[in-house]
Scaffold this active site. Sequence first.
Site, PDB file in Angstrom:
ATOM      1  N   THR A  47     -79.820  45.506  37.240  1.00 52.16           N
ATOM      2  CA  THR A  47     -79.293  44.928  36.000  1.00 52.16           C
ATOM      3  C   THR A  47     -78.112  45.746  35.493  1.00 52.16           C
ATOM      4  O   THR A  47     -77.076  45.198  35.106  1.00 52.16           O
ATOM      5  CB  THR A  47     -80.390  44.934  34.900  1.00 52.16           C
ATOM      6  OG1 THR A  47     -81.594  44.433  35.454  1.00 52.16           O
ATOM      7  CG2 THR A  47     -79.989  44.096  33.718  1.00 52.16           C
ATOM      8  N   ARG A 141     -86.762  40.929  29.694  1.00 51.78           N
ATOM      9  CA  ARG A 141     -85.701  40.157  30.346  1.00 51.78           C
ATOM     10  C   ARG A 141     -86.240  38.943  31.106  1.00 51.78           C
ATOM     11  O   ARG A 141     -85.544  37.945  31.252  1.00 51.78           O
ATOM     12  CB  ARG A 141     -84.911  41.054  31.328  1.00 51.78           C
ATOM     13  CG  ARG A 141     -84.013  42.072  30.639  1.00 51.78           C
ATOM     14  CD  ARG A 141     -83.231  42.877  31.667  1.00 51.78           C
ATOM     15  NE  ARG A 141     -82.420  43.905  31.033  1.00 51.78           N
ATOM     16  CZ  ARG A 141     -81.191  43.711  30.546  1.00 51.78           C
ATOM     17  NH1 ARG A 141     -80.636  42.518  30.614  1.00 51.78           N
ATOM     18  NH2 ARG A 141     -80.536  44.702  29.990  1.00 51.78           N
ATOM     19  N   LYS A 165     -91.458  49.681  39.154  1.00 50.78           N
ATOM     20  CA  LYS A 165     -90.657  50.125  38.017  1.00 50.78           C
ATOM     21  C   LYS A 165     -91.171  49.313  36.828  1.00 50.78           C
ATOM     22  O   LYS A 165     -90.982  48.091  36.746  1.00 50.78           O
ATOM     23  CB  LYS A 165     -89.160  49.849  38.239  1.00 50.78           C
ATOM     24  CG  LYS A 165     -88.304  50.243  37.038  1.00 50.78           C
ATOM     25  CD  LYS A 165     -86.847  49.823  37.203  1.00 50.78           C
ATOM     26  CE  LYS A 165     -86.056  50.168  35.936  1.00 50.78           C
ATOM     27  NZ  LYS A 165     -84.656  49.684  36.005  1.00 50.78           N
TER      28      LYS A 165
END
Length: 292
Positions: A47, A141, A165
């Site tokens: 990102t 997100r 993650k």
Amino acid sequence: MNSKFLGTGVALVTPFNADLSIDHEALTNIVNFNIDNGTDYLVICGTTGESVTLTKAEKKQVVETIAKANNGRVPMVLGIGGNNTALVIDEIKNTDLSQIDAILSVSPYYSKPTQEGIYQHFKAVSEACPVDIILYNVPGRTSKNIEAETTIRMANDFKNVVGIKEAGNNMSQYFELIKNKPEDFLIISGDDDLALGVVLAGGAGVISVIGQGFPKDFSEMIRLGLKGEAKEAYKLYYKIVDAIGYIFEENNPAGIKGVFEALNLCADTVRLPLVPASQALKSKITAFVNNY
């Protein structure tokens, strides 16, 4: 435990010139700045790298530039994920992964699959992927949380899924993951503000945005955390913490590019729909960097 991804990984920015072309010289300098100052591994085209605005050809160039600068010094992780499972598999199959140690694969966004849908998506990705996979949960997100139970199920079922993650900014979910994970499965913080706490609780480290701007202190903080030296680690945390707030105040990566501009490492140019940090925010970032 897969020691390749212990410690501090950084989600590298993609620097742009004023005409929005990729600034490969700045990218090389940022890679060297990080490796020279203790960053443990590099995460490419995530990102923060504005990967959604890069063409296939540009992604390939970014990987080549980073691989050349890195010259085998630290492991490299490449972002390959999406909400079209077939397309993700196609990208994996058509990407040269010979220099890549793992892919970082975000949970399907926008489509809002069920937990079973998330599991089946990653099952298909796991079967297609020739390298290790780090799952990426970022519900802010994707608008869908990977529940801890689903992560643990995938950790047990898919051999090449080596870690996650976790970026849900939810400490109790981190605790659940650390408590119930298989022994060699990595819980990697994706939340810069929580990373030290996660490591002290038994996490494996961080994939960081702020870390690339202050790699020496940030990677040392995580190293101390992994050794359980909380007092010393928190001294470094308090030194950096204000900057973490600043870089996420408007949008990522405009904030961290503001840091790099203050460090003379790259311009703060971003591609639409993102815009550079406001003048007010840039002033705060510049003052922080100058006083650091």
